[in-house]
Every structure is written in C-alpha cells, then in structure tokens.
Design an enzyme around this catalytic site. Structure first.
Site, PDB file in Angstrom:
ATOM      1  N   LYS A  68       9.692  93.022  14.952  1.00  0.00           N
ATOM      2  CA  LYS A  68      10.000  93.227  13.533  1.00  0.00           C
ATOM      3  C   LYS A  68      10.972  92.145  13.090  1.00  0.00           C
ATOM      4  O   LYS A  68      12.053  91.990  13.662  1.00  0.00           O
ATOM      5  CB  LYS A  68      10.612  94.598  13.290  1.00  0.00           C
ATOM      6  CG  LYS A  68      10.899  94.826  11.788  1.00  0.00           C
ATOM      7  CD  LYS A  68      11.398  96.226  11.514  1.00  0.00           C
ATOM      8  CE  LYS A  68      12.856  96.391  11.717  1.00  0.00           C
ATOM      9  NZ  LYS A  68      13.718  95.774  10.696  1.00  0.00           N
ATOM     10  N   ASP A  95       9.794  92.997   7.617  1.00  0.00           N
ATOM     11  CA  ASP A  95      10.551  94.066   6.946  1.00  0.00           C
ATOM     12  C   ASP A  95      11.470  93.447   5.891  1.00  0.00           C
ATOM     13  O   ASP A  95      12.617  93.112   6.178  1.00  0.00           O
ATOM     14  CB  ASP A  95      11.343  94.822   8.029  1.00  0.00           C
ATOM     15  CG  ASP A  95      12.408  95.740   7.459  1.00  0.00           C
ATOM     16  OD1 ASP A  95      12.268  96.179   6.301  1.00  0.00           O
ATOM     17  OD2 ASP A  95      13.380  96.024   8.188  1.00  0.00           O
ATOM     18  N   LYS A 130      11.383  94.945   2.651  1.00  0.00           N
ATOM     19  CA  LYS A 130      11.634  96.081   1.739  1.00  0.00           C
ATOM     20  C   LYS A 130      11.613  95.662   0.271  1.00  0.00           C
ATOM     21  O   LYS A 130      12.583  95.871  -0.461  1.00  0.00           O
ATOM     22  CB  LYS A 130      12.974  96.740   2.055  1.00  0.00           C
ATOM     23  CG  LYS A 130      13.080  97.318   3.449  1.00  0.00           C
ATOM     24  CD  LYS A 130      14.388  98.071   3.631  1.00  0.00           C
ATOM     25  CE  LYS A 130      14.512  98.713   4.995  1.00  0.00           C
ATOM     26  NZ  LYS A 130      14.624  97.761   6.115  1.00  0.00           N
ATOM     27  N   ASP A 150      10.935  95.697  -6.734  1.00  0.00           N
ATOM     28  CA  ASP A 150      11.077  94.895  -7.952  1.00  0.00           C
ATOM     29  C   ASP A 150       9.993  95.339  -8.935  1.00  0.00           C
ATOM     30  O   ASP A 150       9.252  96.284  -8.656  1.00  0.00           O
ATOM     31  CB  ASP A 150      10.951  93.401  -7.598  1.00  0.00           C
ATOM     32  CG  ASP A 150      11.798  92.515  -8.522  1.00  0.00           C
ATOM     33  OD1 ASP A 150      11.790  92.760  -9.753  1.00  0.00           O
ATOM     34  OD2 ASP A 150      12.434  91.582  -8.020  1.00  0.00           O
ATOM     35  N   THR A 193      16.847 105.755   7.195  1.00  0.00           N
ATOM     36  CA  THR A 193      17.271 106.633   8.291  1.00  0.00           C
ATOM     37  C   THR A 193      18.796 106.692   8.447  1.00  0.00           C
ATOM     38  O   THR A 193      19.314 107.520   9.183  1.00  0.00           O
ATOM     39  CB  THR A 193      16.650 106.176   9.624  1.00  0.00           C
ATOM     40  OG1 THR A 193      16.930 104.781   9.801  1.00  0.00           O
ATOM     41  CG2 THR A 193      15.154 106.393   9.630  1.00  0.00           C
ATOM     42  N   ARG A 239      18.934  97.594  18.263  1.00  0.00           N
ATOM     43  CA  ARG A 239      20.073  97.360  19.143  1.00  0.00           C
ATOM     44  C   ARG A 239      19.957  97.959  20.539  1.00  0.00           C
ATOM     45  O   ARG A 239      20.439  97.316  21.492  1.00  0.00           O
ATOM     46  CB  ARG A 239      21.367  97.809  18.427  1.00  0.00           C
ATOM     47  CG  ARG A 239      21.719  96.857  17.278  1.00  0.00           C
ATOM     48  CD  ARG A 239      22.663  97.485  16.279  1.00  0.00           C
ATOM     49  NE  ARG A 239      21.983  98.495  15.474  1.00  0.00           N
ATOM     50  CZ  ARG A 239      22.551  99.156  14.473  1.00  0.00           C
ATOM     51  NH1 ARG A 239      23.818  98.902  14.153  1.00  0.00           N
ATOM     52  NH2 ARG A 239      21.860 100.041  13.777  1.00  0.00           N
TER      53      ARG A 239
HETATM   54  O1  LIG Z   1      12.326  99.483   7.226  1.00  0.00           O
HETATM   55  C1  LIG Z   1      12.925  99.559   8.318  1.00  0.00           C
HETATM   56  O2  LIG Z   1      12.504  98.973   9.312  1.00  0.00           O
HETATM   57  C2  LIG Z   1      14.080 100.480   8.422  1.00  0.00           C
HETATM   58  C3  LIG Z   1      14.061 101.567   7.559  1.00  0.00           C
HETATM   59  C4  LIG Z   1      14.984 102.614   7.743  1.00  0.00           C
HETATM   60  O3  LIG Z   1      14.951 103.631   7.049  1.00  0.00           O
HETATM   61  N1  LIG Z   1      15.909 102.500   8.746  1.00  0.00           N
HETATM   62  C5  LIG Z   1      15.986 101.415   9.574  1.00  0.00           C
HETATM   63  O4  LIG Z   1      16.839 101.397  10.473  1.00  0.00           O
HETATM   64  N2  LIG Z   1      15.101 100.361   9.390  1.00  0.00           N
HETATM   65  C6  LIG Z   1      15.213  99.155  10.238  1.00  0.00           C
HETATM   66  O5  LIG Z   1      15.009  99.519  11.603  1.00  0.00           O
HETATM   67  C7  LIG Z   1      15.891  98.796  12.469  1.00  0.00           C
HETATM   68  C8  LIG Z   1      16.688  99.770  13.302  1.00  0.00           C
HETATM   69  O6  LIG Z   1      17.506  99.067  14.161  1.00  0.00           O
HETATM   70  P1  LIG Z   1      18.478  99.785  15.221  1.00  0.00           P
HETATM   71  O7  LIG Z   1      19.301 100.799  14.473  1.00  0.00           O
HETATM   72  O8  LIG Z   1      19.299  98.654  15.757  1.00  0.00           O
HETATM   73  O9  LIG Z   1      17.588 100.430  16.242  1.00  0.00           O
HETATM   74  C9  LIG Z   1      16.727  97.888  11.572  1.00  0.00           C
HETATM   75  O10 LIG Z   1      16.160  96.588  11.627  1.00  0.00           O
HETATM   76  C10 LIG Z   1      16.588  98.464  10.184  1.00  0.00           C
HETATM   77  O11 LIG Z   1      16.599  97.456   9.199  1.00  0.00           O
END
Ligand SMILES: O=C(O)c1cc(=O)[nH]c(=O)n1[C@@H]1O[C@H](COP(=O)(O)O)[C@@H](O)[C@H]1O
Length: 246
Positions: free
Chosen positions: A40, A67, A69, A72, A132, A224
C-alpha cells in the site's frame, strides 16, 4: 471456515509502506519480495516520490493499493481517478463522505482511462467509511455524528455500493455488518490490525490478524507491526502463522 494456506493468507495482506522516501520503502519491500503480499502506497510516500514508486513496486511483482483517499468535487475526483488508473495500480480509495455523485465520478474516471486505452486494467475502487482511528466517543462527541460507529460505517458502505464502487475500507469489527448489508462479494479492506501484544498506537477500532480472518475480511492492511519491526520478513511470517491457525 477452512484454514487458509500461507499463500492465501499472504495474498490478503496489504503492507502499508508509510515511509518518507523511496529508499526506505524499497528497503522494506525488498525484504518482502516474493511473499505474495500487496504493497500500500499512501500519502507520506507518494507525496515524496510521485508515481515512480508505483512503477518500482510493480517491477518487483507487487500488487498495489494506492491510498490517497480522494475527497473533492465530482469533476476533480473524476480527473484524479483517471490519472491514478493510468498508473496501473490494482486498487485505490476515495472518501465515502464525498457522497454518491463523488464516488460515481471516481468510477467514471476509471472508465475514461480504460476507454481511452490509457490503462490495461480497471483498478478496484473502494470508499473509506469511518477511519479506524475514530472511536465511538470521537464520532459522537467530536465529529457530531450520532449513533453507533458500525451504523455510520454501514451507511457509507451502502452509498458506495449504490455509486457502483466495489468495496470499502473499515475496521475488521464491522465486516459482518457490511457483508450483511452489501453482499458477500462487496470487498472489505481492513486496517486497524494489531498482532497479539502489539501497541495500538493511534488506532482505535482494532483486532488481531486471526480475529480479522475469522471475521471474514478480504484484505488486512498492516503497517507498523511489519514496517517498524527490526526484521519485517520475520514479522510478516509471524502474522501469517497467526492467520493460518484454525
Ligand atoms: O485507507 C486506509 O488505508 C486507512 C483507513 C483507515 O480507516 N485507517 C487506516 O489506518 N488506514 C491506513 O492503514 C494503515 C495502517 O497502518 P498501521 O496502523 O501502521 O498498521 C495506514 O497507512 C493508514 O493510512
């Protein structure tokens, strides 16, 4: 549910390469090469490198979730979606909060690129529901949306389906409700994954990889816990073990 094979489990993992530059991102990607997982590319990396990182990762055989997002007016999103489709990514997202016209415009942008012969394939387009990192309290008291997080998520999922998108981003906790409302084929891409004992950090609505699989999600977005590990390949292995347990 039958247990997943290791390869099936890997094909469900999207590794969030949230890194400041191409060298740092590719150092992680190279350790995970051949595993079968997706990469991603998000804002931090894409804003630093531009589209070249997509080509670098594709050349290494990875499928790509871009990603960015998008959120607009419909005309702008349509053009953005066309440009993203030209890059040859496999999946990208827009914000569900933009509404049906905006989400439809994203699908039209994909079609524009494919019809014009600018892209070989049409990427899957999905909508972000509620991030999330958003807790029940933040949704109600700060953002000002009443009711349960799950209901707000399902509402966006239904709008996304009505707009012709193929799925949504949500927490694994909401997968059953989304599938019940939108059908089992409606794709769920779920961040907020934390292996047993890992730090939640800024995430709020989380499950373990095992719980996410048991909950029926299609894809697990994991950053992470893999990318900040001393040994990303070993971290991925441990997650795959957890996912393939019965
Ligand atoms: O669209 C996303 O990927 C995304 C949406 C969401 O609601 N929450 C979310 O954490 N993400 C992405 O998912 C990844 C989660 O990363 P970690 O929290 O490091 O596992 C990050 O790159 C966020 O930008």
């Amino acid at each position: 549910m039958a247990a997943l094979t290791r390869l099936e489990a890997a094909g469900k993992i999207m590794v969030a390469l949230d890194k400041p530059d191409a060298a740092a991102a590719l150092a992680v990607a190279d350790q995970l090469r051949g595993s079968g997982c997706w990469m991603k590319v998000g804002m931090e990396l894409f804003y630093a490198t531009g589209p070249s990182i997509v080509q670098e990762l594709k050349a290494r055989g990875f499928r790509i979730f871009l990603d960015l997002k998008m959120h607009d007016i419909p005309n702008t999103v349509r053009g953005g979606a066309r440009s993203i489709t030209r890059m040859g990514v496999d999946l990208f997202n827009v914000h569900g909060a933009g509404g049906i016209a905006m989400m439809k415009a994203a699908a039209e942008g994909v079609k524009d690129a494919v019809d014009a012969g600018e892209a070989k394939q049409a990427p899957i387009v999905i909508a972000v529901t509620q991030l999330t990192s958003t807790s029940q309290t933040v949704l109600n008291e700060e953002i000002g949306i009443a009711g349960l997080v799950e209901d707000a998520v399902v509402r966006y999922a239904k709008l996304a389906r009505e707009a012709g998108l193929q799925g949504v981003v949500a927490s694994p906790l909401e997968v059953a409700a989304i599938k019940a409302a939108c059908g089992t084929d409606f794709v769920t891409v779920t961040p907020g994954i934390r292996p047993r004992g890992a730090d939640a950090g800024d995430q709020s609505r989380i499950t373990t990889p095992h719980e996410a699989v048991m909950g029926g999600t299609d894809y697990l977005v994991i950053g992470r816990p893999i990318t900040a590990a001393l040994n990303p390949s070993e971290a991925l292995d441990n997650i795959l073990k957890e996912m393939t347990e019965q």
